[in-house]
Design a protein around this motif. Structure first.
Motif, PDB file in Angstrom:
ATOM      1  N   SER A 320      53.231 -38.789   6.253  1.00 40.22           N
ATOM      2  CA  SER A 320      53.515 -37.860   7.347  1.00 40.22           C
ATOM      3  C   SER A 320      52.245 -37.119   7.755  1.00 40.22           C
ATOM      4  CB  SER A 320      54.577 -36.842   6.924  1.00 40.22           C
ATOM      5  OG  SER A 320      55.786 -37.474   6.578  1.00 40.22           O
ATOM      6  N   VAL A 334      57.446 -41.367  17.230  1.00 46.17           N
ATOM      7  CA  VAL A 334      58.161 -42.641  17.054  1.00 46.17           C
ATOM      8  C   VAL A 334      57.323 -43.599  16.217  1.00 46.17           C
ATOM      9  CG1 VAL A 334      59.105 -44.649  18.243  1.00 46.17           C
ATOM     10  CG2 VAL A 334      59.423 -42.353  19.208  1.00 46.17           C
ATOM     11  N   GLU A 336      55.085 -42.798  14.076  1.00 50.51           N
ATOM     12  CA  GLU A 336      55.069 -42.314  12.696  1.00 50.51           C
ATOM     13  C   GLU A 336      56.322 -42.755  11.947  1.00 50.51           C
ATOM     14  OE1 GLU A 336      53.827 -38.184  10.572  1.00 50.51           O
ATOM     15  OE2 GLU A 336      55.488 -38.039  11.989  1.00 50.51           O
ATOM     16  N   LYS A 337      57.464 -42.712  12.592  1.00 56.02           N
ATOM     17  CA  LYS A 337      58.709 -43.158  11.954  1.00 56.02           C
ATOM     18  C   LYS A 337      58.647 -44.645  11.617  1.00 56.02           C
ATOM     19  CE  LYS A 337      61.051 -39.274  12.107  1.00 56.02           C
ATOM     20  NZ  LYS A 337      61.413 -38.565  10.847  1.00 56.02           N
ATOM     21  N   GLN A 340      56.448 -45.052   8.565  1.00 58.45           N
ATOM     22  CA  GLN A 340      57.142 -44.631   7.346  1.00 58.45           C
ATOM     23  C   GLN A 340      58.125 -45.688   6.876  1.00 58.45           C
ATOM     24  OE1 GLN A 340      58.687 -40.920   8.801  1.00 58.45           O
ATOM     25  NE2 GLN A 340      56.878 -39.741   8.184  1.00 58.45           N
ATOM     26  N   ALA A 341      58.826 -46.294   7.822  1.00 56.79           N
ATOM     27  CA  ALA A 341      59.771 -47.357   7.464  1.00 56.79           C
ATOM     28  C   ALA A 341      59.029 -48.563   6.895  1.00 56.79           C
ATOM     29  CB  ALA A 341      60.598 -47.757   8.687  1.00 56.79           C
TER      30      ALA A 341
END
Length: 350
Positions: A320, A334, A336-337, A340-341
């Motif tokens: 993050s 978006v 960043e998400k 992370q996934a």
């Protein structure tokens, strides 16, 4: 025990402090006086004059304190080279680095030295407060993003929320300490970094050697912190991020992160152009191409010395960004998400 110390004298730690001076140094004398007023330590202060302007260094010399020595290299060695030179001139078993705009509290240095009594601890740094608002944090140790970025940890949060000692991914070079034996074993800062992310690089290599990196909340300093995004700074940060990733990450990690790193580089170019440092983005990559030999040798040495793999170090990485310090471009949340996934899956393959 030193031979001239009475047998009934209280336990005091022998400690060397290295401080650098460059350019205008409005807080240098105050920072030096604060170090010299430290309690619980027998200290020496090595001040490296990397090109200070005005009379700041003269003011330090005028203190006529025998504990202070000034080293003046023939040219600006940068933060890394200046610190390395200063440490070579020290004599104590513990070395502390204090910024020339950081004002240590009287017991800060002895608290750092005490934390190093644990042989499993490699590096320590303290609670660095914002001098202008000392009830707020400047940093309590710096996070490390899996893409090689770092920033001041928990900046702007209430100091009262950070009263417990803990491990951190990276110390802050503003106020930190290390046993001289550990510094020598790690080889100090790589001179090639010149400035920025050198504290991250040293901390990560300490973790790779099985040494913990710790936050000491009782070691307090007030930092006259000023953030800037000058083209030179952005160039050095970006260049050193690439050097850090290419030399300190394991081969499997580099393979797993190849796609996110490439995507981030493209996005970073767009940000650099928008913010006016696009040329520095290209300059950083040109530096990498011109230093392939050094990077290859550095990587070989770093990887050969490590005893802890990236699988075990993975909990130290964050996926993050701190939006307050690293504002994301439109659509960045978006992306960043997605990162992370991706990392949740890729991490299982380390």
């Amino acid at each position: 025990m030193r031979p001239d110390r009475p047998a009934d004298a209280p336990d005091r730690r022998e400690l060397s402090v290295v401080m650098l001076a460059y350019g205008a140094e409005p807080y240098l004398e105050e920072a030096v006086r604060a170090v010299l007023a430290s309690t619980g330590v027998e200290l020496e202060l090595v001040l490296v004059d990397n090109g200070a302007t005005g009379r700041s260094v003269d003011a330090v010399r005028a203190l006529a304190d025998p504990r202070v020595r000034v080293l003046t290299p023939s040219h600006n060695l940068g933060f890394t080279g200046g610190v390395d030179l200063g440490v070579r001139g020290t004599t104590a078993p513990v070395v502390a680095l204090v910024n020339s705009d950081a004002i240590v509290q009287p017991d800060a240095l002895v608290e750092l030295a005490r934390a190093l009594d644990d042989p499993g601890v490699g590096l320590v740094s303290g609670l660095v407060r914002l001098a202008a608002t000392p009830d707020l944090v400047n940093t309590v140790g710096n996070p490390v993003h899996l893409l090689g970025l770092s920033w001041a940890g928990h900046m702007g949060e209430p100091v009262a929320e950070h009263t417990e000692p803990t491990t951190v991914a990276s110390v802050t070079g503003a106020t930190m300490a290390v046993r001289r034996s550990v510094w020598d074993a790690l080889g100090g800062f790589p001179d090639e970094y010149f400035a920025y992310l050198e504290d991250l690089e040293l901390s990560w290599r300490a973790w790779q050697r099985g040494l913990r990196v710790c936050f000491v909340p009782t070691a307090v300093s007030d930092h006259h912190y000023e953030f800037s995004r000058s083209p030179l700074k952005m160039y050095l940060v970006d260049r050193n991020r690439l050097a850090f990733v290419l030399t300190c990450y394991g081969t499997r990690t580099l393979v797993l992160l190849a796609l996110p790193l490439l995507a981030f580089d493209v996005a970073l170019l767009a940000v650099a152009v928008a913010q006016g440092w696009g040329r520095q983005w290209w300059r950083a990559r040109w530096w990498v191409l011109g230093h392939v030999g050094w990077l290859r040798a550095r990587r070989r040495d770093v990887q050969a010395a490590r005893v802890v793999g990236d699988r075990d170090l993975a909990p130290l990485w964050t996926d993050s960004f701190d939006a307050a310090q690293l504002p994301l471009p439109p659509g960045g949340a978006v992306i960043e998400k997605v990162l992370q996934a991706y990392w949740r899956v890729a991490r299982r393959l380390l």
